[in-house]
Motif scaffolding. Structure first.
Motif, PDB file in Angstrom:
ATOM      1  N   ASP A   1     -16.363 -47.662 -23.901  1.00 31.13           N
ATOM      2  CA  ASP A   1     -15.963 -48.444 -22.503  1.00 31.13           C
ATOM      3  C   ASP A   1     -17.061 -48.310 -21.432  1.00 31.13           C
ATOM      4  OD1 ASP A   1     -13.695 -49.486 -21.851  1.00 31.13           O
ATOM      5  OD2 ASP A   1     -13.525 -47.465 -21.035  1.00 31.13           O
TER       6      ASP A   1
ATOM      7  N   GLU B   1     -17.260 -50.312 -18.923  1.00 29.51           N
ATOM      8  CA  GLU B   1     -16.654 -51.475 -18.112  1.00 29.51           C
ATOM      9  C   GLU B   1     -17.770 -52.621 -17.574  1.00 29.51           C
ATOM     10  OE1 GLU B   1     -12.510 -53.165 -16.093  1.00 29.51           O
ATOM     11  OE2 GLU B   1     -13.086 -50.934 -16.905  1.00 29.51           O
TER      12      GLU B   1
ATOM     13  N   ARG C   1     -13.177 -52.275 -22.928  1.00 31.44           N
ATOM     14  CA  ARG C   1     -13.461 -52.906 -21.996  1.00 31.44           C
ATOM     15  C   ARG C   1     -14.959 -52.742 -22.359  1.00 31.44           C
ATOM     16  NH1 ARG C   1      -8.251 -50.833 -20.060  1.00 31.44           N
ATOM     17  NH2 ARG C   1      -9.538 -49.530 -19.065  1.00 31.44           N
ATOM     18  N   THR C   2     -15.673 -52.441 -22.656  1.00 33.87           N
ATOM     19  CA  THR C   2     -17.435 -52.653 -22.407  1.00 33.87           C
ATOM     20  C   THR C   2     -18.303 -54.114 -21.828  1.00 33.87           C
ATOM     21  OG1 THR C   2     -17.595 -50.888 -23.357  1.00 33.87           O
ATOM     22  CG2 THR C   2     -20.134 -52.762 -23.180  1.00 33.87           C
TER      23      THR C   2
ATOM     24  N   PHE D   1     -16.735 -56.533 -19.550  1.00 31.37           N
ATOM     25  CA  PHE D   1     -15.709 -56.896 -19.099  1.00 31.37           C
ATOM     26  C   PHE D   1     -15.664 -57.148 -17.519  1.00 31.37           C
ATOM     27  CE2 PHE D   1     -12.685 -56.621 -22.116  1.00 31.37           C
ATOM     28  CZ  PHE D   1     -12.718 -57.091 -23.475  1.00 31.37           C
TER      29      PHE D   1
ATOM     30  N   GLY E   1     -14.191 -58.099 -12.670  1.00 26.44           N
ATOM     31  CA  GLY E   1     -14.628 -58.489 -13.711  1.00 26.44           C
ATOM     32  C   GLY E   1     -14.869 -59.930 -13.512  1.00 26.44           C
TER      33      GLY E   1
ATOM     34  N   PRO F   1     -16.580 -61.205 -22.195  1.00 22.50           N
ATOM     35  CA  PRO F   1     -17.769 -59.643 -21.253  1.00 22.50           C
ATOM     36  C   PRO F   1     -18.880 -60.776 -21.621  1.00 22.50           C
ATOM     37  CG  PRO F   1     -15.789 -59.108 -23.375  1.00 22.50           C
ATOM     38  CD  PRO F   1     -15.296 -60.608 -22.811  1.00 22.50           C
TER      39      PRO F   1
ATOM     40  N   GLU G   1     -11.592 -61.932 -22.372  1.00 21.49           N
ATOM     41  CA  GLU G   1     -10.768 -60.717 -22.316  1.00 21.49           C
ATOM     42  C   GLU G   1      -9.259 -60.275 -22.600  1.00 21.49           C
ATOM     43  OE1 GLU G   1     -10.219 -57.875 -18.419  1.00 21.49           O
ATOM     44  OE2 GLU G   1     -11.611 -59.922 -18.090  1.00 21.49           O
TER      45      GLU G   1
ATOM     46  N   SER H   1      -4.656 -55.535 -21.453  1.00 21.05           N
ATOM     47  CA  SER H   1      -4.550 -54.184 -21.836  1.00 21.05           C
ATOM     48  C   SER H   1      -3.629 -53.892 -22.291  1.00 21.05           C
ATOM     49  CB  SER H   1      -5.408 -53.351 -21.095  1.00 21.05           C
ATOM     50  OG  SER H   1      -6.960 -53.593 -21.237  1.00 21.05           O
TER      51      SER H   1
END
Length: 673
Positions: A411, A413, A438-439, A441, A448, A452, A462, A465
């Motif tokens: 994760d 991010e 969310r690696t 992202f 953001g 990704p 993406e 969540s």
């Protein structure tokens, strides 16, 4: 230029001396106590908050208790016995009278108040005390005291006092000026990750801290080129990085029982030419500095250090001869003596592995934000006896990934474009990557992205969540998930990341959305499963990338259930292709394989963690009859225990060494030649 620390047999003790400890300190007794612990390096308070020597500087508060042997006498006595001395400094605070003469040095909160903790006033990293005057204190320290190294305590932006009260973002005129110069914006008033100005402030902290540390290191080297500086990654290609395995009364459970291992792994993986000196902190917490944690916990930390290529390090408040809780001494001495006996083998060891788990920058097992996804994946790797390294994400560009076949991202991010390019190329060349949550992202500025940036994952959008407590994955195909022979559903908790994947991406299992769970009479699936996977596999170039769009690591770390543990075990072994050390090793035994610098030997370690029970650390119970099957390219000539000099039974066939350990007490180290 001499680098005395290279190939030095490092056994470190920090006696964090109080003012009153200098009142009757004896240099000979101090050194005799160090020798009883087999220590080769000592750290002694010298300067900063308190000058433990006669200072000539007007704003350097001198201890009123300098009636025992002097610091220089102690240092001279240490040197006579071959013990190196590190100067401990702390420039985070000044006494109230000094602040009153220089109010512009102080940290200032959003209400315009300073932090005065029992007469010690917090100062700001951007004020002239740290930027200018601290350098004069350092100069005097090095001129007056013949120290071999220097350590800086509580550097950077200190926002909490010793009672853990949070005082927020410093609003002093120096911070306001520097931030406006850098971003043409006023300082944020609150720590809000959704605030774009606060995101810039985090970058400001990182940049100004690095600039300050580099300035101080270069200044010290200009005065004394052969001195050792903690975490000097600016002027040296080798050195030492010191961390802590510690506890805190208000720290959320569960305990991070692999603190010694993990702290050591990330230093050796991220800075392979540096000594990892991870200290076992004797005391429970700041309010309980004179009571020690379990002696078995302290001993365990030190064994974990050694088993992962690090050194031994012990930290207590006061002196060894007047410490009120000596319960940990026996175990500390035992590990230090083991290291002294086998020091020729414990120089510059590196992990023998082809897997690395990446993590964000952190210190002592504690970083900004929630690290529980990383902790959970780390635990599964350890408790299934995989061989692996840890590397800081920020070091990928410098260290590279040539050593590895498998990279794991828990994760992570926020990743910059250059690093993601390295990771994509790593997969394209025929290697494997696993990412969760969310690696990638977001970018390094904490913003953001629409999709990704890790192209190898095959994610086209993406999505969002959502909390999916009460949801499951349907085990409609157990080809991969072989540990679920008698299960048809996998429980999940927390968030699920709704991603859209490229058409060619292979999806494993189906999401059964949150279902009714009460009353029992209506506790059955009413909502059909949807085409949302538990794991997605994408072929990218010659390699494969695996994405888990939920947080199995976090679920396991917080709750310990077998569902996420077995799920991750199957992903590691059957999708990523990791091969664990085989045999009948219990999950409570940690196993590592280290390689000597010249390649002429390996050391295989087993650490008995079964004394960790609930929230406590007890004496571990011996484990009988362990058999291990270890990957080893060539047949060894000999295998011998460094713990008791016994010669275990062993055999080698088809690239695997099989060895038997008749009895595992606390720790085993097998020298394989």
């Amino acid at each position: 230029m001499s680098k005395w620390w290279e190939n030095y047999d490092w056994r470190f003790i920090q006696t964090n001396l109080r003012e009153i400890d200098m009142k009757d300190i004896s240099a000979k007794r101090y050194v005799a106590d160090l020798k009883s612990f087999h220590a080769t390096v000592a750290m002694i308070n010298t300067s900063g908050i308190v000058a433990s020597y006669p200072t000539k500087l007007p704003y350097h508060y001198q201890s009123p208790y300098l009636t025992g042997d002097s610091l220089q006498e102690i240092i001279t006595e240490c040197h006579k016995e071959g013990i190196k001395v590190m100067a401990r400094t702390d420039f985070s605070k000044v006494r109230r009278p000094i602040y009153e003469e220089h109010p512009d040095w102080a940290f200032v909160d959003v209400n315009g108040n300073i932090v005065d903790y029992q007469g010690d006033v917090h100062v700001c990293i951007n004020g002239d005390y740290q930027q200018v005057y601290a350098l004069e204190i350092i100069r005097e320290t090095l001129e007056e005291l013949d120290v071999d190294g220097i350590f800086f305590n509580m550097g950077g932006y200190v926002t909490r006092d010793y009672s853990s009260v949070y005082h927020g973002i410093c609003q002093c005129k120096n911070c306001r000026r520097k931030f406006r110069e850098m971003y043409q914006l006023p300082l944020p008033k609150e720590a809000d990750r959704n605030d774009p100005v606060y995101k810039k402030y985090l970058m400001f902290q990182k940049k100004t801290t690095r600039e300050y540390n580099e300035k101080v290191c270069r200044f010290i080297k200009s005065l004394k080129p052969d001195i050792l500086i903690n975490h000097d990654v600016f002027t040296e290609s080798s050195g030492f990085i010191r961390q802590e395995s510690n506890t805190a009364l208000d720290r959320p459970l569960p305990h991070w029982q692999y603190s010694g291992s993990e702290n050591t792994k990330w230093v050796r993986g991220s800075y392979p030419t540096y000594i990892s000196s991870n200290t076992t902190v004797d005391f429970i917490d700041y309010p309980a500095r004179h009571s020690a944690v379990s002696p078995y916990q302290q001993e365990l930390r030190l064994y974990q250090n050694l088993a992962n290529g690090g050194s031994v390090d012990y930290y207590l408040i006061g002196r060894l001869d007047n410490h009120p809780d000596r319960s940990g001494y026996e175990g500390i001495r035992r590990v230090f003596a083991f290291h002294e006996k086998n020091e020729e083998y414990y120089r510059d060891l590196h992990a023998e592995c082809d897997t690395v788990i990446l993590t964000g920058d952190h210190w002592g097992g504690h970083g900004a934000g929630d690290m529980s996804e990383f902790f959970g994946l780390y635990r599964v790797l350890t408790e299934t006896h995989q061989l692996f390294d840890v590397m800081l994400l920020s070091r990928v560009k410098e260290v590279g990934l040539k050593k590895y076949r498998n990279v794991i991202l828990p994760d992570l991010e926020f990743i910059d474009d250059e690093t993601t390019g390295i990771l994509d190329e790593f997969v394209a060349q025929g290697n494997n990557l696993l990412a969760t949550g969310r690696t990638s992202f977001g970018n390094e500025w904490l913003d953001g992205r629409e999709k990704p940036v890790l192209n190898c994952l095959g994610i086209v959008s993406e999505g969002i969540s959502r909390n999916v407590r009460g949801a499951y994955f349907v085990l409609d195909d157990k080809t991969v998930f072989r540990h679920f022979r008698d299960c048809d559903l996998i429980s999940i908790d927390g968030e699920y990341v709704y991603c859209d994947y490229e058409e060619a991406v292979e999806k494993q299992l189906h999401l059964l959305p949150p279902q009714p769970f009460g009353p029992p009479e209506r506790c059955y699936p009413k909502i059909p499963s949807v085409n949302r996977p538990a794991v997605a596999v994408n072929r990218y170039g010659k390699g494969h990338a695996v994405h888990i769009p939920w947080f199995a690591g976090r679920y396991f770390h917080h709750r310990g259930y077998s569902n996420p543990f077995l799920f991750l075990t199957d992903v590691f072994e059957n999708l990523l292709g990791l091969k664990p050390i085989e045999g009948n090793i219990p999950a409570t035994v940690e196993a590592t394989l280290l390689k000597g610098k010249d390649g002429s030997f390996h050391i295989f370690h087993l650490i008995n963690n079964n004394g960790h029970y609930g929230n406590s650390f007890f004496e571990p119970s011996p484990i009988m009859g362990i058999t291990c099957r270890i990957p080893m390219a060539a047949a060894p000539d000999s295998v011998a225990s460094l713990v008791d000099c016994s010669i275990p039974e062993f055999s080698w066939e088809d690239g695997y060494l099989t060895v038997s350990v008749e009895k595992l007490d606390r720790f085993e180290a097998l020298l394989i030649r």
